[in-house]
Write a protein that holds these residues in place. Sequence first.
Motif, PDB file in Angstrom:
ATOM      1  N   GLU A 482      24.733  32.198   7.283  1.00 42.13           N
ATOM      2  CA  GLU A 482      23.869  32.399   6.118  1.00 42.13           C
ATOM      3  C   GLU A 482      23.062  31.125   5.850  1.00 42.13           C
ATOM      4  OE1 GLU A 482      23.811  35.361   4.887  1.00 42.13           O
ATOM      5  OE2 GLU A 482      25.524  36.108   6.021  1.00 42.13           O
ATOM      6  N   GLU A 483      22.384  31.109   4.686  1.00 37.39           N
ATOM      7  CA  GLU A 483      21.591  29.942   4.320  1.00 37.39           C
ATOM      8  C   GLU A 483      22.453  28.777   3.869  1.00 37.39           C
ATOM      9  OE1 GLU A 483      18.624  30.896   1.487  1.00 37.39           O
ATOM     10  OE2 GLU A 483      17.488  32.200   2.825  1.00 37.39           O
ATOM     11  N   LYS A 484      23.694  29.085   3.482  1.00 34.39           N
ATOM     12  CA  LYS A 484      24.632  28.052   3.082  1.00 34.39           C
ATOM     13  C   LYS A 484      25.904  28.206   3.898  1.00 34.39           C
ATOM     14  CE  LYS A 484      23.085  27.231  -1.666  1.00 34.39           C
ATOM     15  NZ  LYS A 484      23.527  27.161  -3.076  1.00 34.39           N
ATOM     16  N   PRO A 485      26.705  27.126   4.039  1.00 26.84           N
ATOM     17  CA  PRO A 485      27.970  27.254   4.774  1.00 26.84           C
ATOM     18  C   PRO A 485      28.874  28.297   4.134  1.00 26.84           C
ATOM     19  CG  PRO A 485      27.444  24.936   4.368  1.00 26.84           C
ATOM     20  CD  PRO A 485      26.462  25.731   3.589  1.00 26.84           C
ATOM     21  N   SER A 486      29.435  29.170   4.944  1.00 28.01           N
ATOM     22  CA  SER A 486      30.284  30.233   4.394  1.00 28.01           C
ATOM     23  C   SER A 486      31.605  29.670   3.869  1.00 28.01           C
ATOM     24  CB  SER A 486      30.548  31.307   5.458  1.00 28.01           C
ATOM     25  OG  SER A 486      31.043  30.716   6.647  1.00 28.01           O
ATOM     26  N   LYS A 487      32.118  28.596   4.502  1.00 23.27           N
ATOM     27  CA  LYS A 487      33.299  27.890   3.993  1.00 23.27           C
ATOM     28  C   LYS A 487      32.909  26.433   3.795  1.00 23.27           C
ATOM     29  CE  LYS A 487      37.433  28.395   5.540  1.00 23.27           C
ATOM     30  NZ  LYS A 487      38.593  28.395   6.497  1.00 23.27           N
ATOM     31  N   LEU A 528      21.469  22.598  10.612  1.00 18.35           N
ATOM     32  CA  LEU A 528      20.758  22.236   9.389  1.00 18.35           C
ATOM     33  C   LEU A 528      21.154  23.080   8.189  1.00 18.35           C
ATOM     34  CD1 LEU A 528      17.224  21.437  10.842  1.00 18.35           C
ATOM     35  CD2 LEU A 528      18.944  19.831  10.005  1.00 18.35           C
ATOM     36  N   VAL A 529      21.844  24.200   8.436  1.00 20.37           N
ATOM     37  CA  VAL A 529      22.417  24.959   7.314  1.00 20.37           C
ATOM     38  C   VAL A 529      23.393  24.073   6.544  1.00 20.37           C
ATOM     39  CG1 VAL A 529      23.933  26.906   6.736  1.00 20.37           C
ATOM     40  CG2 VAL A 529      22.096  27.203   8.414  1.00 20.37           C
ATOM     41  N   LEU A 530      24.037  23.144   7.259  1.00 20.50           N
ATOM     42  CA  LEU A 530      25.028  22.265   6.636  1.00 20.50           C
ATOM     43  C   LEU A 530      24.379  21.222   5.718  1.00 20.50           C
ATOM     44  CD1 LEU A 530      27.305  21.676   9.763  1.00 20.50           C
ATOM     45  CD2 LEU A 530      27.610  23.344   7.930  1.00 20.50           C
ATOM     46  N   MET A 531      23.040  21.124   5.731  1.00 15.78           N
ATOM     47  CA  MET A 531      22.356  20.257   4.769  1.00 15.78           C
ATOM     48  C   MET A 531      22.583  20.731   3.340  1.00 15.78           C
ATOM     49  SD  MET A 531      20.613  17.752   6.321  1.00 15.78           S
ATOM     50  CE  MET A 531      19.347  17.299   5.166  1.00 15.78           C
ATOM     51  N   ALA A 532      22.947  22.026   3.204  1.00 15.31           N
ATOM     52  CA  ALA A 532      23.195  22.584   1.869  1.00 15.31           C
ATOM     53  C   ALA A 532      24.648  22.421   1.439  1.00 15.31           C
ATOM     54  CB  ALA A 532      22.814  24.067   1.860  1.00 15.31           C
ATOM     55  N   SER A 533      25.479  21.742   2.231  1.00 19.87           N
ATOM     56  CA  SER A 533      26.884  21.556   1.883  1.00 19.87           C
ATOM     57  C   SER A 533      27.024  20.679   0.645  1.00 19.87           C
ATOM     58  CB  SER A 533      27.637  20.920   3.060  1.00 19.87           C
ATOM     59  OG  SER A 533      28.943  20.549   2.674  1.00 19.87           O
ATOM     60  N   PHE A 565      10.334  25.941  12.338  1.00 19.98           N
ATOM     61  CA  PHE A 565      10.134  25.332  11.010  1.00 19.98           C
ATOM     62  C   PHE A 565      11.420  24.641  10.537  1.00 19.98           C
ATOM     63  CE2 PHE A 565       6.894  28.572  11.320  1.00 19.98           C
ATOM     64  CZ  PHE A 565       5.761  27.925  10.836  1.00 19.98           C
ATOM     65  N   LEU A 566      11.938  23.753  11.391  1.00 19.50           N
ATOM     66  CA  LEU A 566      13.239  23.151  11.124  1.00 19.50           C
ATOM     67  C   LEU A 566      13.159  21.886  10.267  1.00 19.50           C
ATOM     68  CD1 LEU A 566      15.010  23.706  14.552  1.00 19.50           C
ATOM     69  CD2 LEU A 566      15.180  25.041  12.462  1.00 19.50           C
ATOM     70  N   PHE A 567      11.962  21.594   9.733  1.00 22.52           N
ATOM     71  CA  PHE A 567      11.890  20.547   8.712  1.00 22.52           C
ATOM     72  C   PHE A 567      12.144  21.105   7.318  1.00 22.52           C
ATOM     73  CE2 PHE A 567       9.747  17.887  11.884  1.00 22.52           C
ATOM     74  CZ  PHE A 567      10.328  16.669  11.603  1.00 22.52           C
ATOM     75  N   GLU A 568      12.093  22.405   7.199  1.00 25.90           N
ATOM     76  CA  GLU A 568      12.244  23.008   5.871  1.00 25.90           C
ATOM     77  C   GLU A 568      13.578  22.658   5.212  1.00 25.90           C
ATOM     78  OE1 GLU A 568      12.195  27.458   3.896  1.00 25.90           O
ATOM     79  OE2 GLU A 568      10.952  27.046   5.651  1.00 25.90           O
ATOM     80  N   PRO A 569      14.728  22.785   5.897  1.00 31.89           N
ATOM     81  CA  PRO A 569      15.986  22.410   5.240  1.00 31.89           C
ATOM     82  C   PRO A 569      16.026  20.936   4.842  1.00 31.89           C
ATOM     83  CG  PRO A 569      16.407  23.641   7.273  1.00 31.89           C
ATOM     84  CD  PRO A 569      14.965  23.301   7.265  1.00 31.89           C
ATOM     85  N   VAL A 570      15.383  20.079   5.628  1.00 29.24           N
ATOM     86  CA  VAL A 570      15.369  18.651   5.316  1.00 29.24           C
ATOM     87  C   VAL A 570      14.530  18.385   4.076  1.00 29.24           C
ATOM     88  CG1 VAL A 570      14.771  16.359   6.201  1.00 29.24           C
ATOM     89  CG2 VAL A 570      15.702  18.087   7.748  1.00 29.24           C
ATOM     90  N   VAL A 571      13.351  19.003   4.013  1.00 28.57           N
ATOM     91  CA  VAL A 571      12.480  18.824   2.841  1.00 28.57           C
ATOM     92  C   VAL A 571      13.157  19.381   1.595  1.00 28.57           C
ATOM     93  CG1 VAL A 571      10.263  19.454   1.827  1.00 28.57           C
ATOM     94  CG2 VAL A 571      10.380  18.794   4.236  1.00 28.57           C
TER      95      VAL A 571
END
Length: 820
Positions: A482-487, A528-533, A565-571
Amino acid sequence: MTDTRRRVKVYTLNEDRQWDDRGTGHVSSGYVERLKGMSLLVRAESDGSLLLESKINPNTAYQKQQDTLIVWSEAENYDLALSFQEKAGCDEIWEKICQVQGKDPSVDITQDLVDESEEERFDDMSSPGLELPSCELSRLEEIAELVASSLPSPLRREKLALALENEGYIKKLLELFHVCEDLENIEGLHHLYEIIKGIFLLNRTALFEVMFSEECIMDVIGCLEYDPALSQPRKHREFLTKTAKFKEVIPISDPELKQKIHQTYRVQYIQDMVLPTPSVFEENMLSTLHSFIFFNKVEIVGMLQEDEKFLTDLFAQLTDEATDEEKRQELVNFLKEFCAFSQTLQPQNRDAFFKTLSNMGILPALEVILGMDDTQVRSAATDIFSYLVEYNPSMVREFVMQEAQQNDDDILLINLIIEHMICDTDPELGGAVQLMGLLRTLVDPENMLATANKTEKTEFLGFFYKHCMHVLTAPLLANTTEEKPSKDDFQTAQLLALVLELLTFCVEHHTYHIKNYIINKDILRRVLVLMASKHAFLALCALRFKRKIIGLKDEFYNRYIMKSFLFEPVVKAFLNNGSRYNLMNSAIIEMFEFIRVEDIKSLTAHVIENYWKALEDVDYVQTFKGLKLRFEQQRERQDNPKLDSMRSILRNHRYRRDARTLEDEEEMWFNTDEDDMEDGEAVVSPSDKTKNDDDIMDPISKFMERKKLKESEEKEVLLKTNLSGRQSPSFKLSLSSGTKTSLTSQSPATSLPGSPGSPGSPGSPGSPGSVPKNTSQTAAITTKGGLVGLVDYPDDDEDDDEDEDKEDTLPLSKKAKFES
């Protein structure tokens, strides 16, 4: 066949007071002309090279220890030892040494170790030996004082040691110990503690052999229980006899080996637990005790290695499914201790040890053990595996590649290791950290071998990415759907951080293997999903992974990043971080700064085109504005290819000629006969003949106009010459779209009609339309009648500062020669 009596190992004592093995060879003695005396020679048994050449000096103190050791010092900090295979060989060489020094071969030391003071020497000349008090209960205090007073003097220490040896005094003291214990004579027991401790500090092998014998060692330990500094005696004997149990997981048939194991364990216990921590001054006094333990261990490992039946039974029972769990745990623990024991060995001995284990099948045995459910057994097996990887990673890699041809991926040894790392139940993941380090060693190209027939790096990495990488990345892929880590609990975050650390290592050290895997499996997007951890350390691990990829400046990676578009999670993470000045903020800015400084054009355009509106308000650093400026400069070059070409020409052909070039051209200028020149033809420097003025000058004019570097289409700085004929420092620069640029200077003499400097002449600045179109021009500056070089014009300097590339003024050729 070579006489085994003379077979020896050569050891040197290193700075850590540990013995280093210098090789195995055969010793002999003989006269060496170069050293002018009888010497000990040891030649390597492998190639016959000289391992040792040591002159037997008359004043060197040689010690004979344990019947098979001869130890001496070559210099103040250089100790040597010869360890003989047979006692007979040691006795033979010892007799040679004693013969050279004029000593009786029955002694164990040939000289005093340290020179005593003159006063001591004088005092002891009349007393050849030390007389000990009779060994009686009433005289224990006197004996203790004698031992304590002898320790500071090397000579008295030697005499005391000889007296203790010759009179069998230690056994008499131990008999008194039993009497004191029976009578509960605490004062006498305290005196015995001081006496036995002092005997240890005499540092004498012959005394240790008596004290550590089977009949004496427990009584010695008993004496050391009664430390006067303690209110209650220790219970060391109780621990050794009741708590510490000797388990023979595989029966040891050799009684000598069994006795040696018992002795070594007890002496090690005395060193580590019983004796008080030695002071700085006592440290060197226990060197012989360290050596005693070291050589015992070498002997034990050697005896076990040679016992093939023992090792065969060990591995057979380890892998036998009928072996019960308790028995298998004991076997694994023994093997672990055996491997730990080997770490004290020198490299040559350790090589032989692990080679023996490898031949016996230790890796297949570990594979069976790691597949079991018992956590303790698996933990011990992991420790054994770590010893093998540290010793020889290539051996482990070769084994796992061979077994891949026969087994499924799930039961491969390396996949079992990865699964144990992933499934570590320890909240702090101590085992997982250890296993990750082992995996990193296995996939590190730095320790991979390359031979003429094959390259280990290519073969193993191909195997690893095909059979193992999917197991390593499984928890990462499962947690980032998903957009965020599931665990996002702490333990999962720690595990994913370990996986990312290993993947980052792969990005740095592997080439196309990891690149293909990341792009084909879309790994970076998942990472990069883990940037939302909620765990900052995990988000930073993900960012570090991307930063490592960008740092490679690989266009395959760059296209993949832009396409997805893999700069999006960083921005997003940058904006969510807000104005907080923390590690996340700094790390993200550093990544964009790297793109700007390294001028990665594709990524610069992608970031500005897609994320400029989100980043344009960030003004506390100039990184993003600098990126925008880079982007605009790229667009300008794309819009005007001629301008880009002109910049390249200016950059590569800046008119800054050295003095030698100027002198050559000046010589050519003045040597050229005016009559040889056709009307209107200029003398052109060779370096400028190939340039096309239209191609160069038109873009310059347009560039000047677009940048508004000139206030009008034509700006002139007039050359001023005063009436006295002296040269003026002013020059005339003509730049316009319809004319060429000419730089001229007035001659000191009056201008002649038709000369380059005369007004109205074809070459003068006063008639701008008269320059032939295909004539190259060169700037010439005359100062007091000679060419000295080029001058930067003040107006041009201001303009150049505005231009980012800081292009120099275009070089122009001379039109006509000066006339004197």
